[in-house]
Motif scaffolding. Structure first.
Motif, PDB file in Angstrom:
ATOM      1  N   VAL A  26       0.833  -1.209   0.000  1.00 62.65           N
ATOM      2  CA  VAL A  26       0.000   0.000   0.000  1.00 62.65           C
ATOM      3  C   VAL A  26       0.866   1.258   0.000  1.00 62.65           C
ATOM      4  CG1 VAL A  26      -1.670   1.323   1.367  1.00 62.65           C
ATOM      5  CG2 VAL A  26      -2.003  -1.134   1.004  1.00 62.65           C
ATOM      6  N   PHE A  27       1.943   1.267   0.791  1.00 67.21           N
ATOM      7  CA  PHE A  27       2.815   2.443   0.829  1.00 67.21           C
ATOM      8  C   PHE A  27       3.430   2.696  -0.548  1.00 67.21           C
ATOM      9  CE2 PHE A  27       3.962   2.054   5.638  1.00 67.21           C
ATOM     10  CZ  PHE A  27       2.665   2.381   5.969  1.00 67.21           C
ATOM     11  N   ALA A  28       3.739   1.615  -1.276  1.00 64.47           N
ATOM     12  CA  ALA A  28       4.350   1.767  -2.603  1.00 64.47           C
ATOM     13  C   ALA A  28       3.362   2.345  -3.613  1.00 64.47           C
ATOM     14  CB  ALA A  28       4.881   0.425  -3.099  1.00 64.47           C
ATOM     15  N   THR A  29       2.075   2.053  -3.453  1.00 63.87           N
ATOM     16  CA  THR A  29       1.096   2.510  -4.443  1.00 63.87           C
ATOM     17  C   THR A  29       0.331   3.751  -4.001  1.00 63.87           C
ATOM     18  OG1 THR A  29      -0.543   0.972  -3.554  1.00 63.87           O
ATOM     19  CG2 THR A  29       0.771   0.210  -5.423  1.00 63.87           C
ATOM     20  N   SER A  30      -0.032   3.813  -2.711  1.00 65.01           N
ATOM     21  CA  SER A  30      -0.878   4.911  -2.230  1.00 65.01           C
ATOM     22  C   SER A  30      -0.168   5.867  -1.289  1.00 65.01           C
ATOM     23  CB  SER A  30      -2.102   4.337  -1.502  1.00 65.01           C
ATOM     24  OG  SER A  30      -2.820   3.487  -2.354  1.00 65.01           O
ATOM     25  N   GLY A  31       1.050   5.549  -0.894  1.00 60.00           N
ATOM     26  CA  GLY A  31       1.790   6.417   0.016  1.00 60.00           C
ATOM     27  C   GLY A  31       1.590   6.036   1.469  1.00 60.00           C
ATOM     28  N   GLY A  68      12.355  -3.686   5.636  1.00 62.56           N
ATOM     29  CA  GLY A  68      12.943  -3.451   4.316  1.00 62.56           C
ATOM     30  C   GLY A  68      14.453  -3.371   4.387  1.00 62.56           C
ATOM     31  N   ILE A  69      14.954  -2.647   5.394  1.00 60.30           N
ATOM     32  CA  ILE A  69      16.408  -2.540   5.600  1.00 60.30           C
ATOM     33  C   ILE A  69      16.989  -3.924   5.866  1.00 60.30           C
ATOM     34  CG2 ILE A  69      18.147  -1.704   7.244  1.00 60.30           C
ATOM     35  CD1 ILE A  69      16.425   0.877   7.494  1.00 60.30           C
ATOM     36  N   LEU A  99      14.208   0.005  -2.390  1.00 57.27           N
ATOM     37  CA  LEU A  99      13.657   0.251  -1.060  1.00 57.27           C
ATOM     38  C   LEU A  99      13.408   1.746  -0.859  1.00 57.27           C
ATOM     39  CD1 LEU A  99      13.091  -0.622   1.964  1.00 57.27           C
ATOM     40  CD2 LEU A  99      15.515  -0.142   2.351  1.00 57.27           C
ATOM     41  N   LEU A 100      14.360   2.570  -1.271  1.00 57.34           N
ATOM     42  CA  LEU A 100      14.247   4.015  -1.055  1.00 57.34           C
ATOM     43  C   LEU A 100      13.247   4.679  -1.992  1.00 57.34           C
ATOM     44  CD1 LEU A 100      18.045   4.829  -0.721  1.00 57.34           C
ATOM     45  CD2 LEU A 100      16.371   4.734   1.138  1.00 57.34           C
ATOM     46  N   ALA A 101      13.189   4.218  -3.227  1.00 54.64           N
ATOM     47  CA  ALA A 101      12.434   4.948  -4.259  1.00 54.64           C
ATOM     48  C   ALA A 101      10.962   4.588  -4.339  1.00 54.64           C
ATOM     49  CB  ALA A 101      13.089   4.732  -5.619  1.00 54.64           C
ATOM     50  N   THR A 102      10.564   3.460  -3.779  1.00 51.37           N
ATOM     51  CA  THR A 102       9.194   3.009  -4.030  1.00 51.37           C
ATOM     52  C   THR A 102       8.208   3.322  -2.920  1.00 51.37           C
ATOM     53  OG1 THR A 102       9.684   0.834  -3.126  1.00 51.37           O
ATOM     54  CG2 THR A 102       9.920   1.111  -5.512  1.00 51.37           C
ATOM     55  N   LYS A 103       8.640   3.942  -1.858  1.00 53.34           N
ATOM     56  CA  LYS A 103       7.726   4.237  -0.757  1.00 53.34           C
ATOM     57  C   LYS A 103       7.318   5.702  -0.818  1.00 53.34           C
ATOM     58  CE  LYS A 103       8.365   0.097   0.946  1.00 53.34           C
ATOM     59  NZ  LYS A 103       8.911  -0.532  -0.219  1.00 53.34           N
ATOM     60  N   ARG A 104       6.183   5.962  -1.443  1.00 52.62           N
ATOM     61  CA  ARG A 104       5.723   7.341  -1.614  1.00 52.62           C
ATOM     62  C   ARG A 104       5.457   7.997  -0.268  1.00 52.62           C
ATOM     63  NH1 ARG A 104       0.669   6.964  -4.967  1.00 52.62           N
ATOM     64  NH2 ARG A 104       0.544   9.118  -4.312  1.00 52.62           N
ATOM     65  N   GLY A 105       6.044   9.170  -0.066  1.00 52.43           N
ATOM     66  CA  GLY A 105       5.833   9.918   1.167  1.00 52.43           C
ATOM     67  C   GLY A 105       6.718   9.477   2.309  1.00 52.43           C
ATOM     68  N   LEU A 106       7.554   8.456   2.093  1.00 51.70           N
ATOM     69  CA  LEU A 106       8.375   7.926   3.170  1.00 51.70           C
ATOM     70  C   LEU A 106       9.408   8.942   3.641  1.00 51.70           C
ATOM     71  CD1 LEU A 106       9.084   5.567   4.971  1.00 51.70           C
ATOM     72  CD2 LEU A 106      10.528   4.683   3.163  1.00 51.70           C
TER      73      LEU A 106
END
Length: 196
Positions: A26-31, A68-69, A99-106
């Motif tokens: 969900v974080f990867a697609t919706s943030g 993820g880490i 890991l860094l690029a796919t988590k929108r808003g992370l």
């Protein structure tokens, strides 16, 4: 000890694993600010289960980041065993960049000042630094990787290269990271005939 407490612990662990996997997706697609129900529906659990294990959104974000880490760090030895050093390093860096690029808003969440995230920079370096050092050392040993860059330098550089750029998709970050990784490789020596 009866089987009932063990069963409850196993069910709780399955629920946590399902929530973390759903949250990653969900974080990867919706943030990271996606509705809790979107995460629990995907995990197949109730919202109460989410809040029992992760009372605050920051707790869930932190757990997703840490797992993820851990996955990236744990991939290091497997890649070292399966590929030549330069290719193992390239594959590892790509996983790290993913890991860094796919988590929108992370990035915004992690820099929000929330106390739950205070320990993440130390965790990040403690887990990823040793894994990357092994990969760099293997490349230095066979002469394929330059020897003037430390693991922490590479971690920070990749982190900066993966910061969101308005109007750019994740493929942009992958291209830039690939250029950086090429720069870590030691150029093949040229023979006198080629140089002439």
């Amino acid at each position: 000890m009866t089987d009932e407490p063990r069963r409850r612990r196993a069910d709780a662990r399955r629920n946590v694993d399902a929530l973390l996997e759903a949250a990653r997706t969900v974080f990867a697609t919706s943030g990271v600010d996606a509705p809790a129900k979107e995460i629990t529906d995907l995990a197949g659990v109730g919202v109460g289960t989410l809040y029992r294990h992760f009372p605050q959104r920051a707790d869930l974000v932190k757990a997703v980041v840490e797992t993820g880490i851990d996955a990236v760090a744990d991939a290091g030895p497997h890649l070292c065993a399966a590929y030549p050093p330069a290719e193992a390093l390239d594959r590892w860096v790509r996983r790290f960049a993913e890991l860094l690029a796919t988590k929108r808003g992370l990035a915004s969440a992690l820099h929000s000042g929330d106390a739950a995230f205070a320990g993440l920079p130390g965790y990040f370096v403690a887990r990823l630094g040793p894994a990357l050092t092994v990969l760099l050392d293997a490349g230095r040993a066979d002469g394929s990787i330059r020897d003037d860059v430390a693991a922490e330098d590479v971690l920070h550089a990749i982190t900066q290269l993966c910061r969101p750029v308005p109007g750019r998709d994740p493929d942009y970050h992958h291209r830039i990271v690939a250029v950086f990784v090429d720069g870590l490789r030691r150029p093949a020596p040229t023979s006198p005939a080629t140089a002439a």
